[in-house]
Enzyme design. Structure first.
Site: not given
Ligand code: LLP
Length: 404
Positions: A222, A265, A302, A306, A332
């Site tokens: 996150g 991520g 995205r 979002y 479309c």
């Molecule tokens: N760990 C867990 C348990 C998670 O659920 C997630 C993300 C991460 C790590 C990694 O989070 P990050 O570092 O990427 O923020 N599709 C959405 C983001 C969904 C994240 C889901 N879980 C977007 O494009 O903003």
């Protein structure tokens, strides 16, 4: 100055591989990982790349090669990680809402497992007792993250076992002799404020005495990365210092050694990615000038899902005067990437690049409107390699069973 690909490199990739195309820059991923390593050099920290952000096998292999571990959100991600060469002790499976059979499969592969429901924890206890260490994912009741859809720690969130159900967890641990080796809390995505992670650390601090076998405290992912020109991401150096302080305090208080685990991520792969599209149609309508590109939310969802901001540039005409354009796709549906965005003069045929396209870009793409998923290219040591082919017509029929 952080690493990036030049407009010239992107134009030549577009010429060679066509558009729309996702382009990833391997050395940028390495740079991000090195930032984390140096921010946490005093702490016993382990990083597990949240593979859900981008699972192309070459990206996974590159991430493994720089020494990062991997966090998976499905058994298939676990299998991809195994395929990419990650060793089982470096794979973490943070499950949510899954059938117990997937957990059994993860155990048979020997990977680390986090469980996020009392129901699966009970099944786990019955089947494995103390024979297989397991982490528990908790819900801290903290609201944090870029928007509600990507906030996972608040009290209406489906994720994790609510911390107030600690008694129930402890009862299961006792009844089945569970071997709880870790505590996990992921609060959401795009968290800039370091204090959110410290709140999580405080929760761990209070919980640890209940779990004498816990050795890792997983603060999830996150970390925020900048999406806008003038935006700042999470200060990972500051986070590193604060986490180090709390880890020292934990050690002094409980006379036990803990590892801090993280699951980044976006931090790892967002900025390494570029999504190149081409302008099909310019359309003037009332006060709006539409730039219609050869893509849509089938390729990058995205902005629509979002309301995320992605920086866009016209790399074919970068020095021209700027005007406001509403950038839309060819699906479309209303698939607006950006409203009234200032871009250097856009003409039909120009290439518009979307930045921060590495995380949750291709990974969330679909074949909606029976359109092809884009090609993917990896730039490593200055050379471009095709790592994902653009769909062809046969792909649209591949899994269909024609019974008529
Ligand atoms: N760990 C867990 C348990 C998670 O659920 C997630 C993300 C991460 C790590 C990694 O989070 P990050 O570092 O990427 O923020 N599709 C959405 C983001 C969904 C994240 C889901 N879980 C977007 O494009 O903003």
């Amino acid at each position: 100055m952080s690493l990036s690909l030049s407009n010239q490199q992107l134009i030549s990739i577009a010429n060679e591989y066509g558009t729309p195309v996702y382009v990833y820059h391997a050395e940028k991923i390495t740079e991000q990982f090195n930032k984390l390593k140096s921010a946490f050099d005093k702490t016993n920290a382990r990083f597990f790349y949240a593979g859900k952000a981008l699972t192309n096998i070459n990206i996974l292999k590159h991430i493994r090669s720089v020494g990062c571990n991997i966090d998976c959100s499905s058994i298939n991600e676990v299998k991809l990680a195994v395929h990419a060469g990650f060793e089982k002790q470096n794979i973490l499976y943070t499950s949510n809402g899954i059938a117990f059979s997937e957990i059994e499969e993860a155990v048979s592969l020997g990977v680390n497992v986090n469980i996020d429901s009392l129901s699966n924890l009970e099944k786990f206890g019955k089947k494995y007792g103390h024979t297989y260490p397991v982490g528990i994912r908790l819900r801290p009741n903290i609201m944090a993250g870029g928007n509600l859809k990507i906030s996972t720690g608040h009290e209406k969130s489906k994720f994790g076992i609510p911390v107030e159900q600690l008694d129930k967890i402890l009862a299961l641990v006792k009844e089945h002799g569970l071997f709880i080796c870790g505590l996990h809390i992921h609060t959401g995505s795009e968290i800039k404020d370091v204090s959110v992670f410290m709140k999580v650390a405080d929760i761990f601090f209070d919980l640890v005495p209940n779990f004498p076998e816990v050795r890792f405290l997983d603060l999830g992912g996150g970390f925020k990365v900048p999406y806008k020109e003038d935006e700042e991401g999470t200060d990972v150096a500051l986070l590193g210092e604060k986490v180090n302080e709390v880890m020292q305090k934990l050690k002094q208080t409980y006379h036990r050694n803990f590892e801090a685990w993280f699951e980044p991520g976006k931090f790892m792969v967002s900025e390494c990615g570029y999504f190149i599209t081409q302008v099909n149609v310019m359309k003037q309508s009332g006060g709006t000038m539409f730039a219609g590109v050869n893509s849509g939310f089938n390729h990058l969802i995205r902005p629509m899902f979002y309301e995320s901001y992605h920086r866009i540039e016209n790399i074919c005409n970068p020095n021209a005067a700027k005007h406001a354009y509403t950038v839309v796709g060819n699906i479309c549906e209303t698939d607006t990437f950006a409203w009234d965005r200032q871009l250097s003069e856009v003409r039909e045929g120009d290439l518009l690049v979307f930045y921060n396209a590495g995380a949750y870009g291709f990974e969330m793409a679909s074949n909606y409107n029976a359109r092809f998923k884009p090609a993917q290219v990896l730039v490593i040591k200055g050379a471009a390699h095709l790592i994902g082919k653009r769909d062809v017509f046969e792909d649209l029929l591949r899994n269909q069973v024609e019974v008529l």
